[in-house]
Structures are given as structure tokens and as C-alpha cells.
Design an enzyme around this catalytic site. Sequence first.
Site, PDB file in Angstrom:
ATOM      1  N   THR A   1       3.239  10.074   3.390  1.00  0.00           N
ATOM      2  CA  THR A   1       2.515   9.814   4.196  1.00  0.00           C
ATOM      3  C   THR A   1       0.650   8.577   3.968  1.00  0.00           C
ATOM      4  O   THR A   1       0.567   8.825   2.449  1.00  0.00           O
ATOM      5  CB  THR A   1       1.800  10.821   4.582  1.00  0.00           C
ATOM      6  OG1 THR A   1       0.640  11.681   3.900  1.00  0.00           O
ATOM      7  CG2 THR A   1       2.710  11.640   5.308  1.00  0.00           C
TER       8      THR A   1
ATOM      9  N   GLU B   1       1.301  10.340  -0.883  1.00  0.00           N
ATOM     10  CA  GLU B   1       0.407  10.060  -0.255  1.00  0.00           C
ATOM     11  C   GLU B   1      -0.821   8.586  -0.268  1.00  0.00           C
ATOM     12  O   GLU B   1      -1.437   8.644  -1.879  1.00  0.00           O
ATOM     13  CB  GLU B   1      -0.951  11.282  -0.127  1.00  0.00           C
ATOM     14  CG  GLU B   1      -0.582  12.905   0.434  1.00  0.00           C
ATOM     15  CD  GLU B   1      -1.436  14.491  -0.321  1.00  0.00           C
ATOM     16  OE1 GLU B   1      -0.928  14.778   0.808  1.00  0.00           O
ATOM     17  OE2 GLU B   1      -2.676  13.591  -0.812  1.00  0.00           O
ATOM     18  N   CYS B   2      -0.733   7.763   0.514  1.00  0.00           N
ATOM     19  CA  CYS B   2      -1.513   6.923   0.138  1.00  0.00           C
ATOM     20  C   CYS B   2      -1.079   5.406  -0.608  1.00  0.00           C
ATOM     21  O   CYS B   2      -0.262   5.123  -0.362  1.00  0.00           O
ATOM     22  CB  CYS B   2      -3.757   7.196   0.202  1.00  0.00           C
ATOM     23  SG  CYS B   2      -4.299   5.672   0.858  1.00  0.00           S
ATOM     24  N   GLY B   3      -1.557   5.887  -1.966  1.00  0.00           N
ATOM     25  CA  GLY B   3      -1.275   5.302  -3.422  1.00  0.00           C
ATOM     26  C   GLY B   3      -0.123   5.316  -4.005  1.00  0.00           C
ATOM     27  O   GLY B   3       0.345   5.141  -3.724  1.00  0.00           O
TER      28      GLY B   3
END
Length: 439
Positions: free
Chosen positions: A428, A328-330
Site C-alpha cells: 500500500t 508500505e509506501c517506500g
Amino acid sequence: MTDMPGIMISAPSSGTGKTTVMLGLLRALAEDGLRVQPFKSGPDYIDPAFHHAASGRASFNLDSWAMGSDLLAAISAEATGADICVAEGSMGLYDGVATRGQSGFGSSAETAQRMGWPVVLVVDVSGQAQSAAATALGFQAYNPDVPFAGVILNRCASPRHERLARLGMENAGLNVLGVLPRRGDLTLPERHLGLIQAVEHPDLEAAIAGYAQFLRDHVDIAAIRAAAKGQITPLDSAKLPTPPAQRIALARDAAFSFTYPHVLKGWREAGAEILPFSPLADQAPDASADLVWLPGGYPELHGGVLASATTFQTGLRKHAETRPVHGECGGYMALGEALIDKEGTRHQMAGLLGLVTSYEKRKFHLGYRRAVLTAPLPGYGPGVALRGHEFHYSTILEQPDAALADVADADGNSVPETGSHRDHVSGTFFHFITAEENA
């Protein structure tokens, strides 16, 4: 419904000092022997760790846009056994989105109204005196159905300033619960996503103790306790998110830490085993894990360390040969081909996806996300709608892999950060909050 007294600490806008009030109040109430249950209204994933440090109890997000009524009830039931709930709002009291989510528009006022928690409005009176009362009165009158306890006047410059500000509030019929003098040394350190993480604060315990004493000196804590009221709806914790696997290797360090508390609690209560590991310490995920999950965080601050973490990267690639990996993200950025930091230095990442991101070419991405999966994500199949939140500055330079989902913002506008997948790997940019309840 079960009676559970609580209050909502909110403000007309961000930057008014409500986090200082929140942490000081949590600690002061805990020092007085109360079992204090903290909550955060909205999708913030940094503040709950500070709440935990101040109160001694895990803090949970309540989000009326992303969460349906059953999940909100299941999370609010975390207050069972507490003496009082204290919730911290996000942004301004009435700030939300234009389009209703599963339950509402996502404002702190909605959370306060739903739970019956009176609002303590923290008003920055710097640069004004009696005029501050007009602002506070407007917030009280904007929605008469939102319970209102009173105001705390912050950043007061002098005794004369206090007298004038109090006079305005008294003329408006507003209850003044405290007046905080201007103190520049009480600011929490920040970085590009807001506050630094609680684990990074150089002396968090001393800071929180200082906030508590500051509030004792200047705020009527007994009056705040007396104003608290509200209800919770006890509900089976099975309404929390279910685990995507039985044994989950979870990256957990200063680079990967942004996971919503209710998600991890749901996984654990359903019997999943959480196996933490630190990529920054060059630890590989547990070889027996069914799934590796890389949360968001700050990999852009640790690009060189992650690029040289060969044990971590080798273990991650080995796992991905046969079993799922999700970021997720990072965490998504770390699964990609490369990450470019703010100085323009390119760091090689795991290469499990073709993603190349740049923090040098920054663009602010913020908002709720509704994602309808077009490919499987661990725990969910194609067609399932997920609710989440996106908050980052990095820009995608290359994304050659297949899209993971059709993603839209809260108003239904298409979002280009769709996530992607390749073989057993997915990622994501939004942080997962829950699947839609009718899914």
C-alpha cells in the site's frame, strides 16, 4: 481518569519553530530530573524519534481522526509513571480535515482539549510586533474550550522588538512564557518529506543540548511546568494493534524506517517477535519469519544500493514463495518491478509486484486514508476497514496487479493509490495506523 499534567506545544502554522521548542523543553525537563512522556499529535512518523532522543522515553502518536477512543486511551496510558507529558502539534493548532474520523477531525486542538493539556503557542513574530498579539488572541478565542497556557515569541530581532511584541501580548491579556531571539543556526536539516530522520542527523545530541540551553536562557520553564495539567484514562494495552504474525522480519535502516511506535508496541506486547534486518546492508530477512514487513522510508534515495542488494532480494523472493510479504509506501515501491530516481535512472527492485514508480515525475500525495480491503492483507481479511496516512512524492507509472483495497481520503473521495497484491505479496502507499474498532 487519572491526573497527568501535560502541555501541548503548537503554533499558528508549520515552520514557526515549535520542534526546536519541543526538543529543547523535553531535554531541559529531563535534565531537571523529571520523567517526561512525549507525544506527537497527528500522523507524523519522523518527529517521535527526535522526541525519544531528547527525552529518553519512546514517543507515541495521538490521532483523533484515525484513532477511536479506546486506542487513544491505550496510547495515552503510556504516560503512566511519568511526571509530565509534552505533546507536539502538527501544522497549525486548529488544522484538521473536513470530515470527522473515528474520534474527531484530527487537529492538535482536539488532542489538547481531549487530554486537558494547555496549549503553549509558539508565535513567529518576525515582520510584526504588537500585531502578533491579534493572531495569538484569535487562536485563544477561536475555541474557548481548548485550554491555553500562553505564548512563546520566536525569532525576535532585538530588545526593542521584544518590548513591542510583549506590549501587544500584555494588552491582549496573554501570558508570555518566553521570547526566543532570532537564531539561524538552530534549524534542523530537512528533505522532501520534512525533517531528516533522527538517525541521520550528524550530531543530534549536541543539537538537542543546544536547544535545551537556548530554552533555559530565554523561556520560563518553571512557569510552563506550573501551567501543565490534564488527565489520562488507564486502559489495557490490548487495545493496541494486534500482530499480523508471530515472527515478523522487519526491514529497519535509513531506507525503511517509517512505522508508527504504537503499532510495534502492540505487536510486541501481544507476544510477536520482531526480527530486524537491513536491506541497505544486503541482509536477507530471517528465514524462519512468518511474515516480512517493509515499512516506508526513502528507497528513492538508495535505488542503486537496493538494486545491487542481491542477498536481500534473493531472500525476499524465497520467502514470498510460501509466506506473506507486505510493504508500505517506500516498502511497496521496493517490492515492485522498478524504481526511477530523481535523475531519471531506473533501478530494478524485487519484482514481486509489477509496480513501477518514478520520483523523477513527482507529485505530492498527502492525507488520511480509509481503506476497505478487497483482498487479504497480513492480519486482516477482505471487508475490514483500515485507517492510515499517505505522504510521498513518487508517481505510479505502471500497476498491473489486482487492487488491494477501495481507498478514500478523509472526505470520502476515491483515491487512485489502492495498493495491490499478487500471490503472497501485498503493498500500500498508505501507512497503517489501525483497523476500525467496529471491524
